[in-house]
Design an enzyme around this catalytic site. Structure first.
Site, PDB file in Angstrom:
ATOM      1  N   SER A 262       0.839  -1.198   0.000  1.00 55.22           N
ATOM      2  CA  SER A 262       0.000   0.000   0.000  1.00 55.22           C
ATOM      3  C   SER A 262       0.879   1.255   0.000  1.00 55.22           C
ATOM      4  O   SER A 262       1.667   1.434  -0.918  1.00 55.22           O
ATOM      5  CB  SER A 262      -0.968  -0.049   1.177  1.00 55.22           C
ATOM      6  OG  SER A 262      -1.963   0.931   1.055  1.00 55.22           O
ATOM      7  N   ASP A 494      -8.995  -4.776  -5.660  1.00 58.55           N
ATOM      8  CA  ASP A 494      -8.454  -3.997  -4.542  1.00 58.55           C
ATOM      9  C   ASP A 494      -9.260  -2.712  -4.373  1.00 58.55           C
ATOM     10  O   ASP A 494      -9.341  -1.900  -5.297  1.00 58.55           O
ATOM     11  CB  ASP A 494      -6.989  -3.660  -4.811  1.00 58.55           C
ATOM     12  CG  ASP A 494      -6.259  -3.099  -3.601  1.00 58.55           C
ATOM     13  OD1 ASP A 494      -6.888  -2.358  -2.813  1.00 58.55           O
ATOM     14  OD2 ASP A 494      -5.074  -3.388  -3.450  1.00 58.55           O
ATOM     15  N   HIS A 525      -7.162  -6.031  -0.409  1.00 58.62           N
ATOM     16  CA  HIS A 525      -6.091  -5.054  -0.524  1.00 58.62           C
ATOM     17  C   HIS A 525      -4.760  -5.759  -0.385  1.00 58.62           C
ATOM     18  O   HIS A 525      -4.421  -6.241   0.691  1.00 58.62           O
ATOM     19  CB  HIS A 525      -6.260  -3.994   0.562  1.00 58.62           C
ATOM     20  CG  HIS A 525      -5.248  -2.894   0.477  1.00 58.62           C
ATOM     21  ND1 HIS A 525      -4.833  -2.338  -0.698  1.00 58.62           N
ATOM     22  CD2 HIS A 525      -4.573  -2.238   1.460  1.00 58.62           C
ATOM     23  CE1 HIS A 525      -3.953  -1.382  -0.462  1.00 58.62           C
ATOM     24  NE2 HIS A 525      -3.769  -1.313   0.841  1.00 58.62           N
TER      25      HIS A 525
END
Length: 555
Positions: A262, A494, A525
């Site tokens: 991320s 995602d 995610h």
């Protein structure tokens, strides 16, 4: 990311406290779920393969360019870790086991004035189980946010990376500057945070709510400036990348082997831009969209969360009997959920919380968005919605929101949200006026009746933040001279870092030859911890043997 007026904004994250209601849903939610081609060569580890393994396991053999010797030649004194502190976020397991070691790296507060004030960077590691002859070096992790504590996150997540540890890597993570015990940014105290979260129940849409929101913003920003004002200009992603290169040097690695998730993908790309010759084997999973167009990025993320919500609602509708509180029609379920959130603005639900907190619309939205990060948490979302719709109580949704916002059972908040604000605003102080942001509300609500209004609110950015544009350092990503390819990994479903953003990051870094893209056709995610054998096989081969997949490989 990761305090409790959030709307989903993974990657860029929450920029203001009350009016924007924006938080990066990127790091703490991990605790909720808790044939290739190319060359093959072992990762370059430099001196680390023969470095000492004891309590004082690292020493820079040469000084780091541009730093005084006390920083450039510093040793790391590794010792048994204690339990994470409230600033880092408490772990369900308490203190890590004896195999975990912690240390402190000292870095300049201002990299432009390296002989001035310094700050500590908290570190954690678990040494490899491979024989010394097979040891590769360190694999450094950043789990996202910005604002997530690597010291608190790595131990409960480490089992997922067991093959990498067994294959020759010491698993290493850290609290980035401004986070946790690395000179953590401090804003409101716990009681004031709870009070603000209960006082403003939804995105302000009346003059009275606008006035309340403005007052809360002023209180929040004043607290940040009073408690951490000297630190705020220095918590840029670029400075964290500089800290990470000093960490590489002190660990004794010729190149940095890195796993970013991320926001960690943004940090890894910035590192590759600043230190291309020091890039080792690198995986960027759940790739952040680098597009500087705030509206385009917000639109893409609204689409991403709505796609994940549609998939959840379809899953819920397939439950046996009448178990789905949003009904058997996923399209109608969107309206049911939007209606529930609207009702919570006027009438928050009671909970059994000992501090008397109620479930507000914004807290419920936090829970919904957080649960969309992994299909493993969908059933918990269903349970929470059953309670809210059928029983008129908010316990499970409040619990899910607390897990995300870093609030523990004693009512203590980690500093992840304060750090998220500070890092994002140090990187990019831009934003729209509330009136300009409102002009995009209809468009975003048309994309998502659940998330659209909240996503529009995030467009106001960093208005009022006490760091000027002249003090910021905007991230840059181009890394055509990287010593090793960066493997990008993107998931089609995602919600927080939508798949389409990975192609733009690939272009920004330098194209497929610099950053090949591995696609995972799945939900959630990030892809590596999904359990998909194809993804883990490709990623492990890249990190352990240097095998580079063809661009466009799909799992």
């Amino acid at each position: 990311m990761r305090p409790s007026h959030p709307s989903p904004r993974g990657g860029r994250g929450r920029r203001r406290h009350a009016r924007t209601a924006a938080t990066a849903l990127a790091c703490a939610v991990a605790l909720l779920a808790a044939g290739c081609s190319g060359g093959s060569d072992r990762p370059t580890s430099g001196r680390s393969s023969s470095g000492p393994q004891g309590g004082e396991a690292s020493q820079a053999q040469e000084s780091y360019p541009g730093l005084p010797d006390e920083l450039g030649r510093q040793r790391l004194s590794w010792a048994t870790c204690q339990a994470p502190t409230p600033l880092q976020g408490t772990s369900p397991e308490g203190a890590p086991g004896e195999e975990w070691e912690c240390a402190t790296l000292t870095v300049p507060l201002d990299w432009d004035a390296p002989e001035g004030e310094t700050i500590p960077i908290a570190l954690i590691r678990e040494r490899t189980t491979a024989p010394e002859a097979d040891r590769i070096g360190s694999l450094v992790f950043n789990f996202g946010g910005p604002g997530g504590s690597g010291v608190a996150t790595l131990p409960p997540a480490a089992e997922e990376y067991g093959e990498l540890r067994a294959g020759g890597y010491d698993l290493v993570s850290f609290d980035p500057r401004g986070v946790g015990e690395s000179a953590g940014v401090v804003c409101l105290d716990d009681a004031a945070t709870d009070a603000q979260n209960q006082e403003l129940t939804g995105v302000p849409d009346t003059p009275e709510e606008e006035a309340l929101s403005e007052r809360q913003d002023e209180e929040y920003i004043a607290a940040c400036e009073a408690n951490s004002g000297e630190l705020l200009p220095h918590v840029t992603t670029a400075n964290t990348a500089r800290d990470m290169d000093l960490l590489r040097h002190v660990l004794g690695d010729e190149r940095l082997n890195y796993f970013g998730i991320s926001y960690g993908t943004k940090l890894g790309a910035v590192y590759a831009h600043l230190f291309p010759g020091n890039v080792g084997h690198t995986v960027l999973d759940g790739v952040v969209d680098p597009d500087p167009d705030q509206v385009a990025q917000t639109t893409l993320q609204t689409e991403g969360f709505q796609l994940a919500l549609d998939h959840y609602l379809a899953h819920c509708a397939q439950q046996d009997g009448a178990e789905c509180p949003t009904g058997s029609d996923p399209e109608a379920g969107n309206q049911e959920l939007a209606g529930l959130l609207a009702g919570l603005e006027e009438s928050p639900l009671p909970t059994s919380d000992p501090d008397g907190r109620k479930l507000t619309s914004l807290i419920a939205l936090t829970a919904v968005a957080a649960a969309l990060y992994s299909p493993d948490t969908w059933d918990y979302l269903t349970l929470g919605l059953q309670e809210a719709v059928w029983s008129g109580t908010g316990d499970t949704l409040l619990y899910l929101a607390d897990l995300y916002t870093g609030r523990d059972a004693q009512g203590r908040y980690s500093n992840q949200n304060a750090a998220n604000n500070a890092i994002n605003c140090a990187d990019d102080p831009s934003g729209m006026s509330p009136e300009e942001a409102t002009a995009h509300e209809d468009e975003l609500t048309g994309i998502s009746p659940v998330f659209g209004e909240y996503m529009a609110a995030t467009l106001t950015g960093c208005e009022g933040w006490p760091v000027s544009a002249s003090e910021t350092e905007r991230p840059a990503y181009e890394a055509r001279d990287a010593a090793s390819p960066l493997l990008l990994v993107a998931t089609t479903g995602d919600p927080a870092t939508p798949y389409e953003g990975a192609a733009r990051m690939q272009e920004a870094i330098g194209g497929p030859g610099v950053a090949p893209l591995l696609s995972f056709d799945g939900e959630g995610h990030s892809a590596y911890t999904s359990g998909d054998a194809c993804v883990t096989g490709v990623v492990n081969a890249h990190l352990l043997t240097g095998e580079v997949p063809e661009d466009g490989r799909a799992c």
